[in-house]
Structure formats: structure tokens, C-alpha cells
Scaffold this active site. Structure first.
Site, PDB file in Angstrom:
ATOM      1  N   ASP A   1      45.156 -33.765  29.652  1.00 56.91           N
ATOM      2  CA  ASP A   1      44.358 -33.101  30.680  1.00 56.91           C
ATOM      3  C   ASP A   1      43.603 -34.198  31.438  1.00 56.91           C
ATOM      4  OD1 ASP A   1      45.043 -30.705  29.330  1.00 56.91           O
ATOM      5  OD2 ASP A   1      43.288 -30.917  28.032  1.00 56.91           O
TER       6      ASP A   1
ATOM      7  N   ASP B   1      49.283 -31.243  31.636  1.00 57.43           N
ATOM      8  CA  ASP B   1      48.726 -30.089  30.936  1.00 57.43           C
ATOM      9  C   ASP B   1      47.595 -29.520  31.788  1.00 57.43           C
ATOM     10  OD1 ASP B   1      48.694 -28.226  28.948  1.00 57.43           O
ATOM     11  OD2 ASP B   1      47.319 -29.322  27.685  1.00 57.43           O
TER      12      ASP B   1
ATOM     13  N   ASP C   1      40.250 -28.889  30.592  1.00 61.02           N
ATOM     14  CA  ASP C   1      40.325 -27.939  29.494  1.00 61.02           C
ATOM     15  C   ASP C   1      39.074 -28.051  28.637  1.00 61.02           C
ATOM     16  OD1 ASP C   1      42.742 -27.123  30.454  1.00 61.02           O
ATOM     17  OD2 ASP C   1      43.930 -27.725  28.712  1.00 61.02           O
TER      18      ASP C   1
ATOM     19  N   ARG D   1      45.321 -20.034  35.495  1.00 58.92           N
ATOM     20  CA  ARG D   1      44.169 -20.510  34.727  1.00 58.92           C
ATOM     21  C   ARG D   1      43.075 -21.083  35.627  1.00 58.92           C
ATOM     22  NH1 ARG D   1      46.924 -23.592  29.469  1.00 58.92           N
ATOM     23  NH2 ARG D   1      48.223 -21.853  28.826  1.00 58.92           N
TER      24      ARG D   1
END
Ligand code: CA
Length: 429
Positions: free
Chosen positions: A208, A247, A251, A303
């Protein structure tokens, strides 16, 4: 006009005119304002503001950044990034590409041959090629994963600070500020095949741009995070699944808590922001409290964020789905999540409908108010409940809490204009 004349005119103007642009304000000791979201709770978020002069460093390359991090120590420190830093470099500053990390005979071609579901089946990859992939991935991780310790501020200088290829990792640390940084392309050279993910199998990527894991009191502000340089849309399909290289952009998992993300820009990416990584991670209960305000999510597939467990205040954000862009949903309502969304503005092309903005897995509630959809006020919840796919259950409006820690909440229309102008790196007023 001939060149000499132009030069002469410029020179004369140069004598007569003083640049209007003032010296940039030093932002490096700024702290999070009182009440500015969840990261303001308790002791608040001051990052490295208490650093002594010996722990204020300007860095221009990966080696300098690594030295300034001081092994992720808890000593208050301020790290200023000047220009572009490439994480994929050796200690001499020379760029490393995927072939430089590959070891043990790894190649994607051999990996695909070894674990082709038609011959290998659905077992987890093991054996020579998987071992070689792991060793190669470890070599890349050793370069690109950059842990950030407690009481640290990392800021970009001016409007050109770029960190390429890095995975900033705030792990079990408290009190961190990340500001005014353009974080690009946390590119994984060695994705792993997971045959049992999602029914069809999937590729799992490691990095990330920012990963908060067990992190508390974190303020992310005026950051731009994207895949710039390597869009996943340009990657091939392997085993009938997209061979993703990235990714998350940001996060927030594993018991992280008290996070404010403001005035940032998340762009050109698939899975932008995961808050809570698993339905069974019950240790996240009561944590994952996050405030997202005045951010832009642009060309993000999904997301933005997807939430489990946390009380997440999502206000004054701007969502832009360009014509032709891949899109799945914006607000993901998952297990025990309590998303309080207000005054957000969505801009979408014709094929995206209001009910598409929300997706629920095991979620039960979503607060929404003040939503604007292509300029029109909409009741996101009512429309979602009326038109969701049917495999998803209806959501109630009561998420069990009302945010109290926030700065002024603008109408979606005002926020929309201000975020378009002011979100992202290089735009701190
Ligand atoms: Ca992740």
C-alpha cells in the site's frame, strides 16, 4: 519577435518586477488542529513537532530517508522530502527494476506454467517457483517498505515532493503526521497467486502507498496517492484475473485507531482505502475510528473507503468517476461498520446510478445526509435500499453514534468546489 528581443524584454521585466510568490510557509512543525477529526482525540496528533534541531532532516534520496528514519525510533523527528525519491534504488541511488530483485530462477512465465490451475489445481502454490517468488519479493520489500516510527512528521517541501514505489508503513506507532507528499506507484514486482480467493482465484499484491497497522494518532493531510506511472489497467490478465500490481493507497488495519485523513487526493487506482481487513478481526472492535474530510477520490474503482468495525466519519469529500472509467462502488459497508457520511459530492457518468455508490457485505447501517449526485440532492440510503441488487440486505440509518470531533462542515456544494481546488500534495494554503 526575435530571440534576442525576447531575452531583452524578459531581462528588463526581471529588473522591474519582483515575483509575487512569497516564500513558502514552513509547515514542518504544524500539528493537527483541536477537534480536527478522530486523530485529535486525547493527546491529539503532533507528529515530530517536538524534534530538536538534530532531528530535523531534509532528504533527497532513499538512503537519506532511511538514515533520517533512524530505524523507526521513537525520538521526535521531522523529515522533509525535497524533489523525487525513488524507493526502488540501491544504496548508491541507482534504480532497481524487477529483474534486479528476481532471484532463485523466478520468472513470471515459469511461475504461470508451474501454477496453471488446469494442471496445478486449486492448491496453494508451493515448490521451487513459489520459493523463488518469495525470495525475490523479500528483496524488493527490503528496499520499498519504509517503516515510520512514533512522533514523526514526514512532509514534502514545496510543490514537487514525490515518493515513488514506496510502501510507507506506520506499524504499532503513535503520533505520526504525513503531509504534502505525492506518493506514487507502490508497484509489486512479484504478485502471488491465491487460487482460493473469491471463487475464481486472484492475484494478491503486497504494498500500500501508506499502510497503518496498529497505528494510533495519525494525520494524513494534503497527500496525493496514485498508481501514476504504472496503471493496473495496462497490466495483462493471467489465469483469467487482472494481474494487479498495487494493493491499497491507504489501508488502515489491525487495531489502528484515531486517524484523520484530510485534503488528500486518491486517484487512478483500484482498491483505494481499506479500513479493517477481516470480518473475523474482532480485535478491531471499538477501534478503527477514522475521519475522512475534504478528500478527492478520482478514478477509483472501489473502497473509498470499505469499512469493517470502525466508526468512520466521511464528510465533505468529492468523488469523481470519469467517463469510461472502471467503477464498482465508493462506500463499502461491511461487518459492524458505522459509517457516518455527510455532505459528500459525487460526479459520475450516465451508467453509474445512485444505488451503485454503496455496497454492503454483512453491513447493517449507514448514515447519510447532504449527499449531492451530479449536482442533485439525493437520499443515498433510501435509493440504495430501493434498488440494491437483492443479494444485499437493506441498511438502517442508525449507526449508533454522532460525530463530535470535526472542524466546520461545509455543504457538499461548497466542499466540492474547495476540494477540487485544494486537495492533494502541493496545495497547502
Ligand atoms: Ca493492503
Amino acid at each position: 519577435m526575435r530571440l534576442r528581443q525576447i531575452t531583452l524584454v524578459t531581462a528588463v521585466l526581471g529588473l522591474l518586477c519582483v515575483p509575487a510568490r512569497a516564500e513558502a510557509r514552513d509547515i514542518s512543525r504544524d500539528t493537527l488542529a483541536a477537534d480536527d477529526g478522530w486523530a485529535a482525540l486525547g493527546t491529539g496528533t503532533t507528529g515530530g513537532a517536538a524534534a530538536d534541531d538534530a532531528h530535523v532532516t531534509t532528504v533527497t534520496d532513499r538512503a537519506g530517508l532511511v538514515r533520517a528514519r533512524d530505524g523507526g525510533s521513537d525520538t521526535p523527528k521531522i523529515i522533509k522530502i525535497a524533489g523525487t525519491i525513488d524507493a526502488n534504488t540501491d544504496d548508491d541511488g541507482d534504480h532497481l527494476d524487477c529483474a534486479d530483485y528476481a532471484t532463485g530462477g523466478y520468472s513470471l512465465k515459469r511461475y504461470l506454467t508451474a501454477y496453471d490451475p488446469r494442471t496445478w489445481g486449486a492448491a496453494k502454490p508451493s515448490g521451487a517457483q513459489e520459493e523463488a517468488r518469495q525470495a525475490s519479493a523479500a528483496a524488493q520489500a527490503e528496499r520499498v517498505v519504509l517503516p515510520v516510527g512514533s512522533h514523526t512528521t514526514i512532509v514534502g517541501l514545496g510543490d514537487g515532493a514525490v515518493l515513488k514505489g514506496a510502501g510507507l508503513q506506520v506499524k504499532n506507532a503513535d503520533n505520526v503526521i504525513l503531509r504534502n507528499l505525492d506518493l506514487r506507484d507502490a508497484y509489486d514486482c512479484f504478485p502471488v497467486w491465491q487460487p482460493n480467493t473469491g471463487g475464481l482465484g486472484d492475484w494478491k499484491t503486497a504494498y500500500d502507498n501508506i499502510w497503518l497497522t496498529g497505528a494510533t494518532h495519525v494525520w494524513v493531510d494534503h497527500v496525493t496517492a496514485s498508481d501514476q506511472g504504472h496503471p493496473d489497467s495496462a497490466e495483462p490478465t493471467c489465469f483469467a484475473r487482472n494481474y494487479l500490481r498495487h494493493d491499497g493507497l491507504l489501508d488502515i488495519t489491525n487495531g489502528s485507531d484515531l486517524v484523520t485523513v484530510s485534503w488528500s487526493r486518491f486517484a487512478g487506482h483500484d482498491k483505494a482505502m481499506l479500513i479493517g481487513s477481516g470480518d473475523t478481526a474482532t480485535g478491531d472492535r471499538g477501534k478503527l475510528r477514522v475521519t475522512l474530510h475534504h478528500n478527492q477520490f478520482e478514478s477509483v474503482v472501489q473502497r473509498a473507503p470499505r469499512v469493517r468495525f470502525g466508526q468512520v466519519h466521511v464528510y465533505d469529500n468529492r468523488y469523481v468517476v470519469p467517463e469510461g472509467a472502471e467503477y464498482r462502488y465508493s462506500l463499502g459497508v461491511s461487518t459492524e461498520s458505522a459509517v457516518y457520511a455527510e455532505n459528500n459530492a459525487f460526479h459520475t457518468p450516465g451508467h453509474v446510478e445512485v444505488a451503485d455508490l454503496v455496497k454492503s457485505w454483512n453491513g447493517t447501517a449507514l448514515h447519510q445526509s447532504g449527499t449531492l449526485f451530479n449536482g442533485w440532492p439525493v437520499d443515498l440510503l433510501a435509493v440504495y435500499n430501493a434498488y440494491n441488487s437483492g443479494s444485499e440486505r437493506d441498511l438502517t440509518a442508525d449507526v449508533g453514534w454522532t460525530p463530535t470531533l470535526h472542524t466546520k462542515i461545509d455543504s457538499a456544494a461548497v466542499a466540492d468546489r474547495e476540494v477540487a481546488r485544494g486537495a492533494g500534495a502541493g496545495r497547502i494554503p
